[in-house]
Design an enzyme around this catalytic site. Structure first.
Site, PDB file in Angstrom:
ATOM      1  N   GLU A 110      38.344 -24.389 -31.906  1.00 58.43           N
ATOM      2  CA  GLU A 110      38.257 -25.108 -30.619  1.00 58.43           C
ATOM      3  C   GLU A 110      37.108 -26.123 -30.664  1.00 58.43           C
ATOM      4  OE1 GLU A 110      38.126 -21.549 -28.274  1.00 58.43           O
ATOM      5  OE2 GLU A 110      40.195 -21.142 -28.869  1.00 58.43           O
TER       6      GLU A 110
ATOM      7  N   SER B 223      44.896 -13.573 -31.788  1.00 50.23           N
ATOM      8  CA  SER B 223      45.740 -12.615 -31.076  1.00 50.23           C
ATOM      9  C   SER B 223      45.644 -11.198 -31.652  1.00 50.23           C
ATOM     10  CB  SER B 223      47.196 -13.093 -31.025  1.00 50.23           C
ATOM     11  OG  SER B 223      47.274 -14.326 -30.327  1.00 50.23           O
TER      12      SER B 223
ATOM     13  N   ASN C   9      34.477 -13.010 -28.986  1.00 49.38           N
ATOM     14  CA  ASN C   9      34.137 -14.383 -28.616  1.00 49.38           C
ATOM     15  C   ASN C   9      34.645 -14.607 -27.190  1.00 49.38           C
ATOM     16  OD1 ASN C   9      33.813 -17.103 -28.302  1.00 49.38           O
ATOM     17  ND2 ASN C   9      35.277 -17.694 -29.911  1.00 49.38           N
TER      18      ASN C   9
HETATM   19  P1  13P Z   1      42.481 -14.746 -29.280  1.00 43.14           P
HETATM   20  O1  13P Z   1      42.123 -13.346 -29.692  1.00 43.14           O
HETATM   21  O2  13P Z   1      42.482 -14.937 -27.795  1.00 43.14           O
HETATM   22  O3  13P Z   1      43.722 -15.244 -29.945  1.00 43.14           O
HETATM   23  O4  13P Z   1      41.288 -15.691 -29.812  1.00 43.14           O
HETATM   24  C1  13P Z   1      40.873 -15.584 -31.117  1.00 43.14           C
HETATM   25  C2  13P Z   1      39.656 -16.405 -31.277  1.00 43.14           C
HETATM   26  O5  13P Z   1      39.702 -17.620 -31.182  1.00 43.14           O
HETATM   27  C3  13P Z   1      38.383 -15.708 -31.527  1.00 43.14           C
HETATM   28  O6  13P Z   1      37.380 -16.611 -31.860  1.00 43.14           O
END
Ligand code: 13P
Length: 249
Positions: free
Chosen positions: A96, A212, A9
């Site tokens: 988000e 993460s 993503n």
């Molecule tokens: P990170 O891997 O940057 O924590 O983001 C995860 C995410 O929101 C994938 O949609």
């Protein structure tokens, strides 16, 4: 066996030339696993990405869509518009989107219906915030998110649905759910599905972990029996890191 999937993503990152350069790097990367690979560029770069990745085994997917087919929804994009540029899969319900754009379980249920009506595949995201995890409410929060957005569907719809458990406290924070926390939640999600739709459906749905996920922790997380892959944010912006995660299977 369930399909293993690693999806990147890209969120609101990468202009056109950065997108082209990342795609060149992705095309040069060596894939040694059987995982299905997907990347989600921004809307403006979807078509270019689709053209550039045609003929590879990397699928271009979208980060969001609106539930209406067309009309007076300034700034929005419909399922048929996505399909017209080659996109067949859409991420829905990312935290988000829920947090900054007021997406609710109810509006997500409409998006889910619109995507399925357009024969699109969905990566449906959900996950608890830190306060829910600390108070021990994480399972009931996740159960409610899944039930409200998906449990009006027929069992057959789940062949087009991938689930993505993304604990909000682990997204972009460098803090990861431990492999055991991920496994416990994924097993809980599968049981929730089995209780409603039966074990055949529950055992066939891929459940991805996001938050993460990096080259140094992917192998351990993916080794858990109910973790079928990852939805990757930050580490998906670098082709070497992304393919290290893809190849962690
Ligand atoms: P990170 O891997 O940057 O924590 O983001 C995860 C995410 O929101 C994938 O949609």
């Amino acid at each position: 066996m369930r399909q293993q999937i690693v999806a990147g993503n890209w969120k609101m990152n990468n202009d056109l030339s950065q997108t082209e350069s990342l795609i060149t790097d992705l095309k040069n990367a060596k894939k040694t696993s059987k995982a299905e690979v997907m990347v989600a560029p921004t809307f403006t770069n979807l078509y270019k990405a689709f053209e550039a990745l045609t003929g590879t085994d990397i699928e271009v997917i979208a980060q969001n869509m609106h539930f209406a087919e067309n009309g007076a929804y300034t700034g929005e994009i419909s399922a048929s518009m996505l399909k017209s540029v080659g996109v067949k899969t859409v991420i829905l319900g990312h935290s988000e989107r829920r947090e900054y754009f007021n997406e609710t379980d109810e509006s997500l249920a409409k998006k889910v219906d619109a995507a399925l009506a357009n024969d699109m595949r969905i990566i449906f995201c959900f996950g608890e915030v830190l306060a829910d995890r600390k108070s021990g409410n994480h399972e009931s929060v996740v159960e409610s998110q899944i039930k409200k957005a998906l449990f009006h569907l027929e069992a057959s719809a789940f062949k087009n649905i991938v689930l993505a458990y993304e604990p909000v406290w682990a997204i972009g924070t460098g803090e990861t759910a431990s492999p055991e926390q991920a496994q416990d939640m994924h097993a809980f999600i599968r049981k929730t599905l089995a209780d409603k739709y039966g074990s055949d459906v529950a055992n066939s749905v891929s459940i991805l972990y996001g938050g993460s996920c990096k080259p140094n922790n992917a192998k351990e997380i993916f080794s858990k029996p109910d973790v079928d892959g990852g939805l990757i944010g930050g580490a998906a912006l670098n082709a070497d890191d992304f393919f290290a995660i893809v190849n962690a299977f």
